[in-house]
Design an enzyme around this catalytic site. Structure first.
Site, PDB file in Angstrom:
ATOM      1  N   SER A   1       0.845  -1.188   0.000  1.00  0.00           N
ATOM      2  CA  SER A   1       0.000   0.000   0.000  1.00  0.00           C
ATOM      3  C   SER A   1       0.880   1.237   0.000  1.00  0.00           C
ATOM      4  CB  SER A   1      -0.892   0.013   1.244  1.00  0.00           C
ATOM      5  OG  SER A   1      -1.506   1.272   1.429  1.00  0.00           O
TER       6      SER A   1
ATOM      7  N   LYS B   1       2.486  -2.377   6.436  1.00  0.00           N
ATOM      8  CA  LYS B   1       2.807  -2.289   5.012  1.00  0.00           C
ATOM      9  C   LYS B   1       4.229  -1.758   4.781  1.00  0.00           C
ATOM     10  CE  LYS B   1      -0.968  -3.921   3.169  1.00  0.00           C
ATOM     11  NZ  LYS B   1      -0.968  -5.204   2.419  1.00  0.00           N
TER      12      LYS B   1
ATOM     13  N   TYR C   1      -1.847  -0.316  10.204  1.00  0.00           N
ATOM     14  CA  TYR C   1      -1.829  -0.760   8.805  1.00  0.00           C
ATOM     15  C   TYR C   1      -0.592  -0.215   8.092  1.00  0.00           C
ATOM     16  CZ  TYR C   1      -3.385  -1.086   3.902  1.00  0.00           C
ATOM     17  OH  TYR C   1      -3.482  -1.331   2.552  1.00  0.00           O
TER      18      TYR C   1
ATOM     19  N   ALA D   1       2.192   0.784   9.416  1.00  0.00           N
ATOM     20  CA  ALA D   1       3.393   0.156   9.974  1.00  0.00           C
ATOM     21  C   ALA D   1       3.624  -1.221   9.363  1.00  0.00           C
ATOM     22  CB  ALA D   1       3.266   0.051  11.486  1.00  0.00           C
TER      23      ALA D   1
END
Length: 258
Positions: free
Chosen positions: A143, A160, A156, A158
């Protein structure tokens, strides 16, 4: 000849959204595709849809939050097909949480799905490839939040960011094994999951896609089928020698500003 003719491809998180689009694209390009998901009714429906079109697709139920099942997804493919040629880690969790609001439980769940699962699936896939002294390809769906992300996606982002680092590390470690590992940092994408998230966390109405599209440079959200075509290219020999690339697949340019 399709781009993935006679390749054995596993798409983890392949029952819906971007993962399902990748399954469709890989099957169209001639691969034997195995997809995983937590809900058999959704996965089997996709298998039936593609089987009616002549595709070679099967479903394995797996809760990828369990590292044994993440490894097991690959092991089941190897047991059924004798090998794994390509792996796509497409499963993802996008539930909201800021730095101040995130509980240890939410943090651990994000790490389990968005980082730990790809790690152990990759471990199992590379183990098979190395044992056979065979080349292979892996694509991790990341992402653009790996670059920082909005405040409400702290765990999230962190996870990715960790996945981007893992992608480069593994690609470097196994370049002499001819195993190519790349990542795709996708931006805001139009999926069933994103629709549910927008409604649950942001109070979005039925017209949220149109409103979002009006605020985006290309006039639309990212489309799963377009992402899937790019993933198939990276899995295939047509992408040449490229490895260790984490590509920003988005319409906003990271680091640029008006």
């Amino acid at each position: 000849m399709g781009l993935l003719e006679d390749k054995v491809v596993l798409v983890n998180g392949g029952s819906q959204g971007v993962g399902a689009a990748i399954v469709r694209a890989a099957a169209r390009e001639g691969a034997d595709v195995v997809l995983t998901g937590r809900r058999p009714e959704i996965g089997e429906a996709l298998v039936a849809e593609l089987a009616d079109a002549g595709a070679k697709v099967s479903f394995v139920r797996a809760d990828l939050a369990d590292p044994e099942q993440a490894r097991g997804s690959v092991e089941q493919v190897v047991a059924a097909h004798g090998r794994i040629d390509c792996l796509v880690n497409a499963a993802g969790l996008t539930s909201r949480g800021s730095l101040l609001e995130t509980t240890p439980e939410l943090f651990d769940t994000h790490m389990a799905i968005n980082l730990r699962a790809p790690f152990f699936a990759m471990q199992a896939a590379v183990t098979d490839m190395v044992a056979r002294k065979a080349p292979g390809t892996i694509v991790n769906i990341g992402s653009n939040c790996a670059h920082g992300g909005p405040p409400f996606l702290a765990p999230y982002s962190a996870a990715k960011a960790g996945l981007a680092g893992l992608t480069r590390n593994a690609a470097h470690a196994h370049r002499w094994d001819r195993i190519r590992i790349n990542g795709l940092n996708i931006g805001w994408t139009e999926t069933e999951g994103e629709d549910a998230v927008q409604r649950e966390f942001h109070g979005a109405g039925d017209d949220w896609r149109e409103e979002a599209a009006g605020r985006l440079p290309m006039g639309k959200l990212g489309q799963p089928d377009e992402i899937a075509d790019f993933v198939v290219f990276l899995l295939s020999d047509r992408s040449g020698v490229v490895t260790g690339s984490v590509i920003d697949w988005d319409q906003n340019v990271v680091g640029a500003q008006d």
